[in-house]
Design a protein around this motif. Structure first.
Motif, PDB file in Angstrom:
ATOM      1  N   ASP A  11       0.836  -1.213   0.000  1.00 16.42           N
ATOM      2  CA  ASP A  11       0.000   0.000   0.000  1.00 16.42           C
ATOM      3  C   ASP A  11       0.865   1.256   0.000  1.00 16.42           C
ATOM      4  O   ASP A  11       0.532   2.257  -0.617  1.00 16.42           O
ATOM      5  N   GLU A  30       3.364   3.382  -5.871  1.00 21.48           N
ATOM      6  CA  GLU A  30       3.212   4.560  -5.030  1.00 21.48           C
ATOM      7  C   GLU A  30       4.173   4.499  -3.853  1.00 21.48           C
ATOM      8  O   GLU A  30       4.577   3.412  -3.444  1.00 21.48           O
ATOM      9  N   LYS A  65       3.301   6.563  -9.628  1.00 22.90           N
ATOM     10  CA  LYS A  65       2.041   7.285  -9.880  1.00 22.90           C
ATOM     11  C   LYS A  65       1.813   8.367  -8.835  1.00 22.90           C
ATOM     12  O   LYS A  65       1.154   9.370  -9.067  1.00 22.90           O
ATOM     13  N   TYR A  66       2.318   8.110  -7.654  1.00 23.29           N
ATOM     14  CA  TYR A  66       2.154   9.090  -6.579  1.00 23.29           C
ATOM     15  C   TYR A  66       3.252   8.882  -5.552  1.00 23.29           C
ATOM     16  O   TYR A  66       3.606   7.747  -5.235  1.00 23.29           O
ATOM     17  N   PHE A  67       3.790   9.978  -5.038  1.00 22.95           N
ATOM     18  CA  PHE A  67       4.688   9.865  -3.885  1.00 22.95           C
ATOM     19  C   PHE A  67       4.531  11.081  -2.999  1.00 22.95           C
ATOM     20  O   PHE A  67       4.122  12.152  -3.445  1.00 22.95           O
ATOM     21  N   ASN A  68       4.832  10.908  -1.726  1.00 23.34           N
ATOM     22  CA  ASN A  68       4.685  11.999  -0.763  1.00 23.34           C
ATOM     23  C   ASN A  68       5.942  12.860  -0.725  1.00 23.34           C
ATOM     24  O   ASN A  68       6.941  12.574  -1.391  1.00 23.34           O
ATOM     25  N   ARG A 100      -2.115  13.328 -17.312  1.00 21.07           N
ATOM     26  CA  ARG A 100      -2.922  14.093 -16.361  1.00 21.07           C
ATOM     27  C   ARG A 100      -2.340  14.075 -14.955  1.00 21.07           C
ATOM     28  O   ARG A 100      -2.955  14.565 -14.015  1.00 21.07           O
ATOM     29  N   ASN A 101      -1.165  13.516 -14.828  1.00 23.33           N
ATOM     30  CA  ASN A 101      -0.555  13.423 -13.498  1.00 23.33           C
ATOM     31  C   ASN A 101       0.317  14.649 -13.231  1.00 23.33           C
ATOM     32  O   ASN A 101       1.526  14.643 -13.420  1.00 23.33           O
ATOM     33  N   ARG A 102      -0.341  15.709 -12.797  1.00 19.49           N
ATOM     34  CA  ARG A 102       0.325  17.002 -12.665  1.00 19.49           C
ATOM     35  C   ARG A 102       1.432  16.969 -11.604  1.00 19.49           C
ATOM     36  O   ARG A 102       2.511  17.533 -11.799  1.00 19.49           O
ATOM     37  N   ILE A 103       1.166  16.299 -10.485  1.00 19.45           N
ATOM     38  CA  ILE A 103       2.135  16.302  -9.382  1.00 19.45           C
ATOM     39  C   ILE A 103       3.458  15.683  -9.829  1.00 19.45           C
ATOM     40  O   ILE A 103       4.533  16.260  -9.628  1.00 19.45           O
ATOM     41  N   ILE A 104       3.376  14.521 -10.468  1.00 16.05           N
ATOM     42  CA  ILE A 104       4.604  13.818 -10.867  1.00 16.05           C
ATOM     43  C   ILE A 104       5.289  14.534 -12.031  1.00 16.05           C
ATOM     44  O   ILE A 104       6.521  14.617 -12.096  1.00 16.05           O
ATOM     45  N   GLU A 106       5.207  17.822 -12.771  1.00 16.07           N
ATOM     46  CA  GLU A 106       5.875  19.038 -12.292  1.00 16.07           C
ATOM     47  C   GLU A 106       7.139  18.707 -11.504  1.00 16.07           C
ATOM     48  O   GLU A 106       8.149  19.399 -11.606  1.00 16.07           O
ATOM     49  N   GLU A 109       9.870  17.928 -13.923  1.00 14.51           N
ATOM     50  CA  GLU A 109      10.380  19.165 -14.529  1.00 14.51           C
ATOM     51  C   GLU A 109      11.316  19.894 -13.570  1.00 14.51           C
ATOM     52  O   GLU A 109      12.383  20.378 -13.960  1.00 14.51           O
ATOM     53  N   LYS A 128      -4.396   6.959 -18.478  1.00 14.32           N
ATOM     54  CA  LYS A 128      -5.238   7.640 -17.492  1.00 14.32           C
ATOM     55  C   LYS A 128      -4.383   8.289 -16.399  1.00 14.32           C
ATOM     56  O   LYS A 128      -4.704   9.339 -15.875  1.00 14.32           O
ATOM     57  N   TYR A 129      -3.308   7.588 -16.004  1.00 12.29           N
ATOM     58  CA  TYR A 129      -2.490   8.116 -14.926  1.00 12.29           C
ATOM     59  C   TYR A 129      -1.203   8.722 -15.446  1.00 12.29           C
ATOM     60  O   TYR A 129      -0.289   8.920 -14.751  1.00 12.29           O
TER      61      TYR A 129
ATOM     62  N   MET B  48      -8.871  13.185 -12.675  1.00 10.13           N
ATOM     63  CA  MET B  48      -7.622  12.692 -12.079  1.00 10.13           C
ATOM     64  C   MET B  48      -6.951  13.755 -11.191  1.00 10.13           C
ATOM     65  O   MET B  48      -6.493  13.473 -10.091  1.00 10.13           O
ATOM     66  N   GLU B  60      -0.253  13.937   3.186  1.00 14.74           N
ATOM     67  CA  GLU B  60       0.678  14.851   3.863  1.00 14.74           C
ATOM     68  C   GLU B  60       0.202  15.202   5.265  1.00 14.74           C
ATOM     69  O   GLU B  60       0.999  15.266   6.204  1.00 14.74           O
ATOM     70  N   ARG B 131       5.548  26.730  -5.698  1.00 19.02           N
ATOM     71  CA  ARG B 131       6.344  25.735  -6.417  1.00 19.02           C
ATOM     72  C   ARG B 131       7.837  26.039  -6.253  1.00 19.02           C
ATOM     73  O   ARG B 131       8.644  25.148  -6.010  1.00 19.02           O
TER      74      ARG B 131
END
Lengths: 129, 189
Positions: A11, A30, A65-68, A100-104, A106, A109, A128-129, B48, B60, B131
């Motif tokens: 998880d 993740e 796909k996601y990380f904190n 569409r995965n803006r967090i990853i 950016e 970049e 999708k991700y 999404m 967080e 940012r």
């Protein structure tokens, strides 16, 4: 003997595969454990030793796909270690994410702005991700 | 004690609350709640971007509370290992297309000033400035973050929300303060 590591995803932690013989590392899934440093400890130790060797080439596919935010610091350190290593020109990082995965996207970049030596490819898939 | 469920049912409905967790926080527990949250967001068939923003704020702030909550609960009723887990409360609600997240935890009085200053500063920054600030902070060694921990976490929250970070600090037991946080995430991207 060449190092090999395979960790199933949970998880909170990603799938990890390291194959030293093939010069390949991949993270998938993740990562949001609050104490992510301990999860990546062994990987970091191996990587730091490996980066000092005379390898032919090394590829790192990062397809998270996601990380904190704790993971952000760990990934940044991994990329910086690669960028500052003596064989940095032989290293390719593929930062793979969905359109569409803006967090990853950016984050990729922002990392790329500071990397000078390794090849860093931002690969944005139509998924999708 | 029997809770009058009809009152609770009505209250949750009237306050547009869709998910609540209150209790001990530990890594695997958060992973489990995250699974429930993901299913709940899937049900809403969100873009999404929105579901990722809600999820990121959840992670967080859960991590923040896990690391800094000053109120503890013992692991397992008969457990002799004396392991403790920090406590916190998380609420997700939805009004129209806007999600709101409210959290609450007990903290030490000594940390109040730095948390307050940190949030006040973040509230003055726009998204592009956030940012840049995040990028600057992520390069610092962990010990050098401007306030103890919660360094990147609050900046990440500020980047994902459509509001400013609202908060309150209320005196709790001696030496302790109850910290509440309130943010909203727009469902229209």
């Amino acid at each position: 003997m060449a190092y090999k590591l395979e960790l199933e995803k949970t998880d909170l932690t990603p799938y990890v595969l390291i194959d030293e013989e093939k010069g390949y590392m991949v993270f998938e899934g993740e990562s949001y454990h609050e104490n992510v440093i301990s999860f990546f400890k062994e990987i970091n130790e191996w990587l730091n030793a490996f980066l000092k060797t005379d390898f032919d080439s090394f590829t790192f596919d990062c397809e998270l796909k996601y990380f904190n935010s704790s993971t952000v610091k760990v990934l940044l350190n991994i990329l910086r270690d690669m960028d500052n290593s003596k064989n940095n020109k032989k290293i390719t990082v593929n930062w793979i994410t969905g359109k569409r995965n803006r967090i990853i996207t950016e984050c990729g970049e922002d990392f790329n702005e500071d990397l000078e030596n390794i090849t860093f490819n931002l690969i944005i898939k139509e998924t999708k991700y | 004690m029997i809770i009058d469920m009809i009152d609770w049912h009505r209250m949750l409905h009237d306050k547009r609350i869709t998910l609540i967790y209150s209790g001990p926080l530990w890594s695997e527990g958060i992973g489990g709640i995250a699974g429930t949250l993901k299913k709940r967001l899937e049900f809403d068939a969100l873009p999404m971007e929105t579901s990722q923003e809600v999820f990121s704020v959840f992670v967080e702030q859960m991590n923040n509370m896990l690391m800094y909550s000053a109120e503890k609960e013992q692991f397992g009723a008969t457990d002799k290992r004396q392991e403790e887990s920090p406590k916190g409360t998380f609420i997700l609600g939805k009004e129209g297309k806007t999600y709101f997240v409210q959290t609450g935890n007990v903290m030490k009085n000594a940390s109040v000033e730095s948390v307050k200053n940190k949030i006040d500063y973040l509230n003055t920054l726009n998204k592009e400035e956030l940012r840049k600030y995040y990028k600057k902070q992520m390069k610092l060694p962990s010990g050098n973050l401007e306030s103890k921990g919660a360094g990147l976490g609050f900046i990440e929250i500020a980047r994902r929300i459509s509001s400013k970070i609202k908060y309150s600090f209320v005196p709790y037991d001696e030496g302790l303060t109850f910290f509440s946080l309130y943010v909203t995430i727009s469902g229209e991207n």
